[in-house]
Design a protein around this motif. Structure first.
Motif, PDB file in Angstrom:
ATOM      1  N   GLU A 216       0.809  -1.222   0.000  1.00 23.32           N
ATOM      2  CA  GLU A 216       0.000   0.000   0.000  1.00 23.32           C
ATOM      3  C   GLU A 216       0.844   1.277   0.000  1.00 23.32           C
ATOM      4  OE1 GLU A 216      -2.559  -0.219   3.352  1.00 23.32           O
ATOM      5  OE2 GLU A 216      -3.726  -1.933   2.568  1.00 23.32           O
ATOM      6  N   GLY A 217       1.910   1.300   0.811  1.00 27.40           N
ATOM      7  CA  GLY A 217       2.643   2.552   0.965  1.00 27.40           C
ATOM      8  C   GLY A 217       4.120   2.480   0.703  1.00 27.40           C
ATOM      9  N   GLY A 218       4.629   1.379   0.248  1.00 26.71           N
ATOM     10  CA  GLY A 218       6.032   1.299  -0.065  1.00 26.71           C
ATOM     11  C   GLY A 218       6.898   0.841   1.096  1.00 26.71           C
ATOM     12  N   PHE A 219       8.182   1.023   0.907  1.00 22.52           N
ATOM     13  CA  PHE A 219       9.153   0.460   1.830  1.00 22.52           C
ATOM     14  C   PHE A 219       9.101   1.126   3.214  1.00 22.52           C
ATOM     15  CE2 PHE A 219      13.468   0.383   3.619  1.00 22.52           C
ATOM     16  CZ  PHE A 219      13.636  -0.986   3.735  1.00 22.52           C
ATOM     17  N   GLU A 220       8.963   2.487   3.215  1.00 17.98           N
ATOM     18  CA  GLU A 220       8.955   3.195   4.497  1.00 17.98           C
ATOM     19  C   GLU A 220       7.755   2.775   5.355  1.00 17.98           C
ATOM     20  OE1 GLU A 220      11.244   5.024   5.724  1.00 17.98           O
ATOM     21  OE2 GLU A 220      12.542   5.017   3.948  1.00 17.98           O
ATOM     22  N   ALA A 221       6.613   2.700   4.701  1.00 12.64           N
ATOM     23  CA  ALA A 221       5.412   2.275   5.424  1.00 12.64           C
ATOM     24  C   ALA A 221       5.550   0.840   5.919  1.00 12.64           C
ATOM     25  CB  ALA A 221       4.185   2.415   4.523  1.00 12.64           C
ATOM     26  N   ALA A 222       6.191   0.020   5.098  1.00 12.60           N
ATOM     27  CA  ALA A 222       6.399  -1.372   5.504  1.00 12.60           C
ATOM     28  C   ALA A 222       7.299  -1.464   6.740  1.00 12.60           C
ATOM     29  CB  ALA A 222       6.986  -2.161   4.348  1.00 12.60           C
ATOM     30  N   GLN A 223       8.357  -0.641   6.769  1.00 15.63           N
ATOM     31  CA  GLN A 223       9.266  -0.624   7.915  1.00 15.63           C
ATOM     32  C   GLN A 223       8.534  -0.178   9.181  1.00 15.63           C
ATOM     33  OE1 GLN A 223      11.840  -2.486   6.940  1.00 15.63           O
ATOM     34  NE2 GLN A 223      13.433  -1.013   7.547  1.00 15.63           N
ATOM     35  N   GLU A 224       7.713   0.867   9.037  1.00 12.31           N
ATOM     36  CA  GLU A 224       6.964   1.348  10.202  1.00 12.31           C
ATOM     37  C   GLU A 224       5.969   0.302  10.688  1.00 12.31           C
ATOM     38  OE1 GLU A 224       5.955   3.829  13.241  1.00 12.31           O
ATOM     39  OE2 GLU A 224       7.622   4.000  11.811  1.00 12.31           O
ATOM     40  N   ALA A 225       5.308  -0.355   9.764  1.00 12.39           N
ATOM     41  CA  ALA A 225       4.350  -1.392  10.147  1.00 12.39           C
ATOM     42  C   ALA A 225       5.047  -2.553  10.852  1.00 12.39           C
ATOM     43  CB  ALA A 225       3.599  -1.886   8.912  1.00 12.39           C
ATOM     44  N   GLU A 226       6.228  -2.872  10.398  1.00 11.83           N
ATOM     45  CA  GLU A 226       6.984  -3.963  11.038  1.00 11.83           C
ATOM     46  C   GLU A 226       7.388  -3.575  12.452  1.00 11.83           C
ATOM     47  OE1 GLU A 226      10.828  -6.895  10.196  1.00 11.83           O
ATOM     48  OE2 GLU A 226      10.481  -5.117   8.945  1.00 11.83           O
ATOM     49  N   ARG A 227       7.820  -2.314  12.651  1.00 11.87           N
ATOM     50  CA  ARG A 227       8.199  -1.873  13.988  1.00 11.87           C
ATOM     51  C   ARG A 227       6.994  -1.897  14.930  1.00 11.87           C
ATOM     52  NH1 ARG A 227      11.848   1.632  11.103  1.00 11.87           N
ATOM     53  NH2 ARG A 227      10.200   3.215  10.870  1.00 11.87           N
ATOM     54  N   GLU A 228       5.849  -1.445  14.424  1.00  9.86           N
ATOM     55  CA  GLU A 228       4.645  -1.485  15.253  1.00  9.86           C
ATOM     56  C   GLU A 228       4.261  -2.920  15.618  1.00  9.86           C
ATOM     57  OE1 GLU A 228       1.672   0.555  13.086  1.00  9.86           O
ATOM     58  OE2 GLU A 228       2.563   2.567  13.357  1.00  9.86           O
ATOM     59  N   GLU A 229       4.411  -3.797  14.660  1.00  6.64           N
ATOM     60  CA  GLU A 229       4.088  -5.204  14.938  1.00  6.64           C
ATOM     61  C   GLU A 229       5.059  -5.795  15.951  1.00  6.64           C
ATOM     62  OE1 GLU A 229       1.651  -8.452  14.647  1.00  6.64           O
ATOM     63  OE2 GLU A 229       1.408  -6.478  13.688  1.00  6.64           O
ATOM     64  N   ILE A 230       6.335  -5.425  15.859  1.00  4.86           N
ATOM     65  CA  ILE A 230       7.324  -5.904  16.835  1.00  4.86           C
ATOM     66  C   ILE A 230       6.971  -5.409  18.240  1.00  4.86           C
ATOM     67  CG2 ILE A 230       9.732  -5.703  17.537  1.00  4.86           C
ATOM     68  CD1 ILE A 230      10.493  -5.660  14.577  1.00  4.86           C
ATOM     69  N   ALA A 231       6.594  -4.120  18.333  1.00  9.90           N
ATOM     70  CA  ALA A 231       6.196  -3.573  19.635  1.00  9.90           C
ATOM     71  C   ALA A 231       4.962  -4.276  20.168  1.00  9.90           C
ATOM     72  CB  ALA A 231       5.944  -2.072  19.501  1.00  9.90           C
ATOM     73  N   LEU A 232       4.011  -4.547  19.263  1.00  9.51           N
ATOM     74  CA  LEU A 232       2.799  -5.250  19.688  1.00  9.51           C
ATOM     75  C   LEU A 232       3.118  -6.659  20.177  1.00  9.51           C
ATOM     76  CD1 LEU A 232      -0.281  -5.294  19.921  1.00  9.51           C
ATOM     77  CD2 LEU A 232      -0.362  -6.039  17.518  1.00  9.51           C
ATOM     78  N   ILE A 233       3.998  -7.332  19.458  1.00 15.76           N
ATOM     79  CA  ILE A 233       4.389  -8.686  19.875  1.00 15.76           C
ATOM     80  C   ILE A 233       5.055  -8.654  21.243  1.00 15.76           C
ATOM     81  CG2 ILE A 233       5.942 -10.595  19.348  1.00 15.76           C
ATOM     82  CD1 ILE A 233       5.442 -10.025  16.366  1.00 15.76           C
ATOM     83  N   ARG A 234       5.950  -7.653  21.443  1.00 17.23           N
ATOM     84  CA  ARG A 234       6.624  -7.533  22.737  1.00 17.23           C
ATOM     85  C   ARG A 234       5.626  -7.262  23.857  1.00 17.23           C
ATOM     86  NH1 ARG A 234       9.767  -3.753  21.427  1.00 17.23           N
ATOM     87  NH2 ARG A 234      11.526  -5.048  20.772  1.00 17.23           N
ATOM     88  N   LYS A 235       4.660  -6.366  23.589  1.00 14.22           N
ATOM     89  CA  LYS A 235       3.644  -6.057  24.585  1.00 14.22           C
ATOM     90  C   LYS A 235       2.802  -7.285  24.922  1.00 14.22           C
ATOM     91  CE  LYS A 235      -0.207  -2.920  25.503  1.00 14.22           C
ATOM     92  NZ  LYS A 235      -1.049  -1.815  24.966  1.00 14.22           N
ATOM     93  N   GLU A 236       2.428  -8.030  23.911  1.00 15.06           N
ATOM     94  CA  GLU A 236       1.640  -9.239  24.143  1.00 15.06           C
ATOM     95  C   GLU A 236       2.414 -10.256  24.982  1.00 15.06           C
ATOM     96  OE1 GLU A 236       0.556 -10.641  20.327  1.00 15.06           O
ATOM     97  OE2 GLU A 236      -1.008  -9.116  19.991  1.00 15.06           O
ATOM     98  N   LYS A 237       3.711 -10.358  24.736  1.00 13.98           N
ATOM     99  CA  LYS A 237       4.524 -11.280  25.536  1.00 13.98           C
ATOM    100  C   LYS A 237       4.593 -10.831  26.985  1.00 13.98           C
ATOM    101  CE  LYS A 237       7.505 -13.184  21.924  1.00 13.98           C
ATOM    102  NZ  LYS A 237       8.899 -13.347  21.456  1.00 13.98           N
ATOM    103  N   GLU A 238       4.746  -9.506  27.192  1.00 15.04           N
ATOM    104  CA  GLU A 238       4.784  -8.999  28.560  1.00 15.04           C
ATOM    105  C   GLU A 238       3.461  -9.235  29.270  1.00 15.04           C
ATOM    106  OE1 GLU A 238       5.851  -4.941  28.167  1.00 15.04           O
ATOM    107  OE2 GLU A 238       7.980  -5.344  27.730  1.00 15.04           O
ATOM    108  N   GLU A 239       2.371  -8.999  28.561  1.00 18.19           N
ATOM    109  CA  GLU A 239       1.061  -9.236  29.158  1.00 18.19           C
ATOM    110  C   GLU A 239       0.863 -10.723  29.465  1.00 18.19           C
ATOM    111  OE1 GLU A 239      -1.675  -7.644  26.383  1.00 18.19           O
ATOM    112  OE2 GLU A 239      -1.319  -5.536  26.962  1.00 18.19           O
ATOM    113  N   ALA A 240       1.328 -11.560  28.560  1.00 14.59           N
ATOM    114  CA  ALA A 240       1.213 -12.996  28.804  1.00 14.59           C
ATOM    115  C   ALA A 240       2.045 -13.412  30.017  1.00 14.59           C
ATOM    116  CB  ALA A 240       1.647 -13.769  27.561  1.00 14.59           C
ATOM    117  N   ASP A 241       3.240 -12.843  30.131  1.00 15.91           N
ATOM    118  CA  ASP A 241       4.071 -13.146  31.299  1.00 15.91           C
ATOM    119  C   ASP A 241       3.408 -12.666  32.583  1.00 15.91           C
ATOM    120  OD1 ASP A 241       5.937 -14.225  29.591  1.00 15.91           O
ATOM    121  OD2 ASP A 241       7.219 -12.429  29.534  1.00 15.91           O
ATOM    122  N   GLU A 242       2.790 -11.463  32.520  1.00 16.61           N
ATOM    123  CA  GLU A 242       2.107 -10.940  33.702  1.00 16.61           C
ATOM    124  C   GLU A 242       0.922 -11.811  34.085  1.00 16.61           C
ATOM    125  OE1 GLU A 242       1.441  -8.333  36.885  1.00 16.61           O
ATOM    126  OE2 GLU A 242       3.163  -8.674  35.566  1.00 16.61           O
TER     127      GLU A 242
END
Length: 439
Positions: A216-242
């Motif tokens: 949809e938005g090219g390489f920059e948008a893809a990089q940002e989406a990947e970073r957001e997904e990484i943060a979401l994955i990390r948050k989900e892991k922390e919540e699961a650990d909690e």
């Protein structure tokens, strides 16, 4: 080059501890023998796997009789074309690596084929491998270190419905595919392993987010989406650990509360009245409820009979003990002279000793010592009357005679008491009351 004759094949079976009867074997080792042709395998109809690598085989042939074959090893030969496999409908895995194959073909009849290894061959374009789309059951495809330089291969492998393992490294096309790993993973939805490492769920989530944003938005948008997904994955892991931590703490608290409640219950049960029939009894150690089981009528009769027998045996033992004690008491009591005269069959010794001590006169008169023995035992001592010159001599001789008589009485009493067949009583006299009278 060695010819694959029946004799050679039988010798191979012997050398590898296989069966001499061909159709009984389910495997055959014919690798690195220098064979230049596959032949004389018609009798080996039970084979499930055959090793034919490391020979000089230029062609795939002579395998039509092996209808039960599951695995075929033909790597490290000089094969240029895939053929002769139409009858092997049960074939599951084929290894044709390190040959000279230029095109994938003649595999449409292998409906159960799941693994195809064509590494180190001469494949070059997407057209050379497009035939694999006729094998929808394929799960593992190895085409690494070929000469593939056509990016169209991505579209081909993406159409395989159950592709899980793909080896594509070592081909020139890898450098031509932008964002190679992310592109292949995003296109192959069921891929679990790509080249040198597996595809984990976190990586797939990141890649899917990256691919959607890239379209949809090219390489920059893809990089940002990947970073957001990484943060979401990390948050989900922390919540699961909690959640796991809180669940564990809750479990610990429940266990402690249950233990405390159990201890209080045990204390109440221990302090409760014994006559309270409503509350169940509990084991003081384990805390488990003791289930009362009523006694059957038959068991009650047996128990009462056993108890009566034990009481009867106790009464008889007590009576016997009383009789023995009474008898022993009777034996230990000194008998008088009239009672002793009744037992005339035993040996009795009667001492008549008269002694009169005159405190004012130190002179001693003549005295008589009489020793009577009713028995005719020659061992019993007899002391006749004789005058005594002085008091000291008389007393010494008297006590000597008395000690001898007492020892003989005790020996005879022991002999009689050990004889259970005798109803006689034994009298042991330890105190002599009759003394000689001293003037």
């Amino acid at each position: 080059m060695t010819e694959m004759t029946k004799k050679v094949l039988r010798q191979l079976c012997k050398d590898n501890d296989l069966y001499v009867t061909p159709h009984v074997n389910d495997k055959l080792y014919a690798h690195y023998r220098g064979f230049n042709k596959i032949q004389n395998l018609e009798e080996y109809t039970g084979l499930r796997v055959i090793w034919l690598e490391g020979n000089g085989l230029p062609k795939i042939e002579g395998l039509d009789a092996l209808t039960e074959l599951r695995t075929l090893f033909l790597h490290e030969n000089i094969i240029e074309k895939i053929e002769g496999l139409d009858k092997l409908i049960e074939l599951d895995s084929v290894n044709l690596s390190k040959n000279f194959i230029c095109r994938i073909e003649n595999l449409s009849n292998l409906k159960k084929l799941t693994s195809l290894n064509l590494a180190n061959n001469q494949l070059q374009s997407a057209d050379d491998i497009v035939h694999i789309l006729e094998v929808p059951s394929l799960q593992t495809l190895d085409v690494q270190h070929n000469r593939i330089n056509d990016v169209g291969i991505v579209d081909i492998v993406a159409q395989l419905p159950d592709l899980r393992v793909l080896y594509l490294q070592g081909n020139p096309v890898v450098k031509d595919i932008k964002h190679y790993r992310k592109t292949i993973i995003s296109r192959c939805k069921h891929l679990r392993y790509l080249d040198d490492r597996p595809v984990f769920d976190d990586e797939r989530r990141r890649v899917n987010a990256w691919a959607a944003a890239f379209a949809e938005g090219g390489f920059e948008a893809a990089q940002e989406a990947e970073r957001e997904e990484i943060a979401l994955i990390r948050k989900e892991k922390e919540e699961a650990d909690e959640r796991s931590r809180l669940a564990f703490e809750k479990l610990v608290r429940e266990g402690q509360a249950k233990k405390k409640q159990q201890q209080e219950q045990n204390q109440e049960n221990d302090g409760a009245s014994v006559n309270c029939s409503t509350s169940p009894k509990r084991n003081p150690h384990s805390g488990e409820t003791i289930i009362p089981i009523p006694e059957s009528e038959e068991l009650r009769k047996l128990r009462e009979k056993r108890l009566a027998k034990i009481l009867e045996e106790g009464d008889s033992t007590e009576k016997s003990t009383t009789q023995v004690v009474d008898k022993s008491k009777k034996v230990e009591e000194p008998l008088s002279v009239p009672e002793a005269s009744v037992l005339s069959e035993e040996k009795w010794i009667k001492f008549s000793i008269t002694e009169d001590i005159d405190s004012d006169d130190n002179a001693a008169d003549e005295e008589v010592v009489e020793v009577s023995q009713e028995s005719s035992d020659p061992a019993s001592p007899t002391v006749s009357s004789e005058p005594v010159e002085n008091k000291e001599k008389y007393v010494s001789k008297f006590f000597s005679l008395m000690d001898e008589a007492q020892q003989e009485i005790q020996a005879e009493a022991t002999h009689i008491s050990l004889n259970k067949d005798t109803d006689s009583a034994v009298c042991v006299t330890e105190n002599v009351t009759d003394l000689y009278e001293l003037d």
